[in-house]
Every structure is written in C-alpha cells, then in structure tokens.
Design a protein around this motif. Sequence first.
Motif, PDB file in Angstrom:
ATOM      1  N   VAL A  69      44.118  16.846  36.194  1.00 42.68           N
ATOM      2  CA  VAL A  69      42.960  15.995  36.441  1.00 42.68           C
ATOM      3  C   VAL A  69      42.529  15.460  35.089  1.00 42.68           C
ATOM      4  O   VAL A  69      42.056  16.210  34.237  1.00 42.68           O
ATOM      5  N   LEU A  70      42.708  14.162  34.878  1.00 43.78           N
ATOM      6  CA  LEU A  70      42.333  13.535  33.621  1.00 43.78           C
ATOM      7  C   LEU A  70      40.947  12.914  33.750  1.00 43.78           C
ATOM      8  O   LEU A  70      40.740  12.011  34.562  1.00 43.78           O
ATOM      9  N   ASN A  71      40.011  13.404  32.965  1.00 41.00           N
ATOM     10  CA  ASN A  71      38.701  12.781  32.872  1.00 41.00           C
ATOM     11  C   ASN A  71      38.755  11.830  31.684  1.00 41.00           C
ATOM     12  O   ASN A  71      39.089  12.248  30.571  1.00 41.00           O
ATOM     13  N   LEU A  72      38.441  10.577  31.926  1.00 39.82           N
ATOM     14  CA  LEU A  72      38.688   9.524  30.946  1.00 39.82           C
ATOM     15  C   LEU A  72      37.409   8.806  30.545  1.00 39.82           C
ATOM     16  O   LEU A  72      36.451   8.758  31.303  1.00 39.82           O
ATOM     17  N   SER A  74      38.524   9.054  37.210  1.00 37.70           N
ATOM     18  CA  SER A  74      39.424  10.158  36.883  1.00 37.70           C
ATOM     19  C   SER A  74      40.789   9.910  37.512  1.00 37.70           C
ATOM     20  O   SER A  74      40.923   9.168  38.474  1.00 37.70           O
ATOM     21  N   LEU A  75      41.765  10.553  36.957  1.00 40.71           N
ATOM     22  CA  LEU A  75      43.126  10.435  37.456  1.00 40.71           C
ATOM     23  C   LEU A  75      43.581  11.804  37.907  1.00 40.71           C
ATOM     24  O   LEU A  75      43.478  12.781  37.161  1.00 40.71           O
ATOM     25  N   ILE A  76      44.061  11.900  39.146  1.00 40.91           N
ATOM     26  CA  ILE A  76      44.531  13.163  39.706  1.00 40.91           C
ATOM     27  C   ILE A  76      46.033  13.051  39.937  1.00 40.91           C
ATOM     28  O   ILE A  76      46.491  12.178  40.665  1.00 40.91           O
ATOM     29  N   LEU A  77      46.779  13.945  39.305  1.00 38.56           N
ATOM     30  CA  LEU A  77      48.245  13.941  39.417  1.00 38.56           C
ATOM     31  C   LEU A  77      48.724  15.274  39.970  1.00 38.56           C
ATOM     32  O   LEU A  77      48.438  16.325  39.407  1.00 38.56           O
TER      33      LEU A  77
END
Length: 154
Positions: free
Chosen positions: A108-111, A126-129
């Motif tokens: 989970v990238l918090n940007l 956010s980006l969830i991979l």
Amino acid sequence: MKAQFNQSIDITLKPTLLLLGLLLSITIVSATIIATIPIIFSLKLVIIALIVFASLYYILRDCLLLLPWSWQRVVVNHLGELRLTNQQGQQFSPKVHASSYVHSQLIVLNLADNTSQKRFINHLPSLILFLNATNAEQHRLLRVWLRWWKHTND
C-alpha cells in the motif's frame, strides 16, 4: 555518486478480484450493522447510501481500475525515481510516505505530490498492489526498492 539499479521496475496494474471481494464484504457488513441500529429509517437510508456510493467509487477506482484517475502503471527507473501513470496517460513523480505498507503479498503506497508538481493538494490517491504470478519478480523488486532505497524526506 548516486546509487543506481541494475534494472528498472515496470508494473502494469490489472483489476484485482481479491480487493473487490474485500470491499464488497465490508460494504455488506457495514450496511447490515447500520440497518440493525434503532434510528430513524430515513437516516438509515442516507447512511447506507453513503456507504454504498463510497464503496462503489473505491471499487471502480482501485479494484476495477475504470476511472480516469485510476493508476495504470508503476515504473521505478534505474536512478530510483518513481513514476506513476493513470488511465488518462498523465504521469506523476510522487514522494512515498513513510506510512506506506510493504508486505510480501501486499503493498500500500501512500503518496504525496512533489513540491514542483501541484496537480493535487499535496495528496495523490493511494496505490494498492497485490502480488500475482505474472509480475512476481517486479513486485519483489518494488518491495526491495521501497524498503532499502534511500527516499528523500522533504
């Protein structure tokens, strides 16, 4: 001398059924809990409608990747610079927050926007991979980059 990668990281995002199932389950449980609370019926309907619409938005954006601002591609070049591309083809070079979560099966990238780019108010979605078999090596390289690369903390 700046550190460099031997190879760049390039991940093309695909819709995820696991996150879809999780969000649908959370929506159903939340709506059921609200429906059983002894409050005015019209207030119940409004709260349940908010839950459903918010869940629908996140399902379209993060699970199915159908919205124009849904992330489509993650690239980290050989110099260690992160670049994200959305469905509209816009590219962003965000900063990665320390609150990002890195696990072997999930990232989970918090940007946040860099100071030179003010397209959003210092916040990007956010980006969830989730790990999948087709890009396991790229996913591993991204985890290593997130854990060990020296990120700027402006």
